[in-house]
Design a protein around this motif. Structure first.
Motif, PDB file in Angstrom:
ATOM      1  N   THR A  26       0.709  -1.397  -0.018  1.00  0.00           N
ATOM      2  CA  THR A  26      -0.181  -0.064   0.009  1.00  0.00           C
ATOM      3  C   THR A  26       0.976   1.250   0.067  1.00  0.00           C
ATOM      4  O   THR A  26       0.344   2.309  -0.003  1.00  0.00           O
ATOM      5  N   PRO A 109      -2.302   0.266  -3.960  1.00  0.00           N
ATOM      6  CA  PRO A 109      -3.818  -0.191  -3.554  1.00  0.00           C
ATOM      7  C   PRO A 109      -3.821   0.386  -2.034  1.00  0.00           C
ATOM      8  O   PRO A 109      -3.117   0.320  -1.367  1.00  0.00           O
ATOM      9  N   SER A 110      -5.169   0.605  -1.754  1.00  0.00           N
ATOM     10  CA  SER A 110      -5.582   0.725  -0.281  1.00  0.00           C
ATOM     11  C   SER A 110      -5.731  -0.617   0.420  1.00  0.00           C
ATOM     12  O   SER A 110      -5.717  -1.547  -0.393  1.00  0.00           O
ATOM     13  N   GLU A 113      -8.711  -2.224  -0.869  1.00  0.00           N
ATOM     14  CA  GLU A 113      -8.813  -2.656  -2.073  1.00  0.00           C
ATOM     15  C   GLU A 113      -7.929  -3.949  -2.146  1.00  0.00           C
ATOM     16  O   GLU A 113      -8.446  -5.085  -2.721  1.00  0.00           O
ATOM     17  N   GLU A 137     -15.650   3.916  -0.478  1.00  0.00           N
ATOM     18  CA  GLU A 137     -14.246   3.587  -0.884  1.00  0.00           C
ATOM     19  C   GLU A 137     -14.021   2.255  -1.238  1.00  0.00           C
ATOM     20  O   GLU A 137     -13.294   2.008  -2.150  1.00  0.00           O
ATOM     21  N   GLU A 138     -14.796   1.486  -0.975  1.00  0.00           N
ATOM     22  CA  GLU A 138     -14.779  -0.179  -1.212  1.00  0.00           C
ATOM     23  C   GLU A 138     -15.077  -0.327  -2.796  1.00  0.00           C
ATOM     24  O   GLU A 138     -14.456  -0.795  -3.392  1.00  0.00           O
ATOM     25  N   GLY A 141     -12.526   0.873  -4.854  1.00  0.00           N
ATOM     26  CA  GLY A 141     -11.553  -0.072  -4.837  1.00  0.00           C
ATOM     27  C   GLY A 141     -11.827  -1.252  -5.574  1.00  0.00           C
ATOM     28  O   GLY A 141     -10.993  -2.065  -6.158  1.00  0.00           O
ATOM     29  N   TRP A 142     -13.336  -1.712  -5.607  1.00  0.00           N
ATOM     30  CA  TRP A 142     -13.645  -2.893  -6.522  1.00  0.00           C
ATOM     31  C   TRP A 142     -13.431  -2.676  -7.972  1.00  0.00           C
ATOM     32  O   TRP A 142     -13.068  -3.446  -8.499  1.00  0.00           O
ATOM     33  N   ASN A 144     -11.221  -0.758  -9.374  1.00  0.00           N
ATOM     34  CA  ASN A 144      -9.901  -1.067  -9.557  1.00  0.00           C
ATOM     35  C   ASN A 144      -9.492  -2.445  -9.824  1.00  0.00           C
ATOM     36  O   ASN A 144      -8.841  -2.642 -10.528  1.00  0.00           O
TER      37      ASN A 144
END
Length: 266
Positions: A26, A109-110, A113, A137-138, A141-142, A144
């Motif tokens: 990260t 990535p977070s 993520e 936020e998720e 991330g999803w 990406n």
């Protein structure tokens, strides 16, 4: 022991080795101006060692690959090393060890993520709309994760033509969830079909599961604009135009690209 990550040499495409976990992916471990990554319980791939003894003994840049439950790569993150990693015989003869490298992560990535990859690791098919209950936020991330996963399977995908894809407007809250829903409609749960105006233009050219012409049947599209209008002010500095303008630009790209878009309420 099952390995969760693989390290792939950018130049040769060979798998350098495998590891149980990656710390610092990260970008949270900073050493001077670089990001330190620790590959825990790393072991060299015997095939790679055989190769470098004949050709070279150093690695310059890497792909850090996510492995599924069958230890096959399903996506990767690119890592530019700050200096070449010279592989000594002592290293590949000592079995599992913690390999520490410094460099620059192309994308960071977070933590959220990274956790989302678990949905793509198993052998069981995903359910539709699993992302509906994710936080914003998720969901970002999803989107990406599905983009990266799609890139790893790009060469195995056949394009369909003339299909009709249905989008449920009740689940589409913003442009992130629009692209998630579109990718799922075209390529199934976990599927990808663009993440921005530019990228969807690329997808329409082929190689992403659907080729023009096709039809999008968008149910309850008015929910999207009503909900997103309230949150647009926070993103205005990034987009610099209204959600209505983005919406119209999106429609123009789709229609000019050979896509029929139908709207319906139910």
């Amino acid at each position: 022991m099952k390995y969760r990550f693989a390290v792939i040499d950018d130049e040769s495409g060979l798998t350098v080795g495998y590891c149980r976990d990656v710390v610092g992916l990260t970008g949270d471990i900073i050493v001077e101006t670089y990001e330190k990554v620790i590959f825990e319980q790393f072991v060299f791939n015997e095939g790679f060692i055989e190769n470098i003894t004949k050709t070279k003994q150093s690695v310059y840049n890497l792909y850090i690959a996510i492995l599924n439950d069958e230890e096959k790569g399903i996506g990767s993150y690119y890592y530019h090393l700050s200096e070449s990693y010279i592989i000594h015989k002592l290293d590949y003869n000592k079995g599992n060890f913690n390999l520490e490298l410094t460099g620059i992560l192309e994308t960071k990535p977070s933590p959220g993520e990274l956790r989302l990859w678990k949905y793509l690791k198993g052998t069981q098919p995903l359910e539709n709309n699993i992302w509906q209950g994710f936080s914003k936020e998720e969901q970002a991330g999803w989107l990406n994760v599905t983009r990266i996963h799609s890139a790893s399977n790009h060469s195995h995908r056949l394009d369909k033509r003339g299909e009709v894809y249905t989008l449920n407007g009740e689940y589409i809250l913003d442009f992130t969830t629009f692209f998630i829903a579109l990718g799922e409609a075209i390529n199934g749960p976990g599927g990808y079909y663009g993440f921005s105006l530019d990228s969807i233009s690329d997808c329409l050219c082929g190689g992403f599961g659907a080729m023009r012409p096709f039809t999008i049947h968008w149910q309850n599209a008015h929910y999207f604009l009503e909900r997103y209008e309230e949150e647009w002010d926070q993103k205005e500095t990034y987009y610099r135009f209204s959600p209505q303008q983005y919406f119209m630009d999106l429609l123009m790209i789709l229609v000019s690209g050979g896509v029929t878009v139908n709207f319906a309420s139910k």
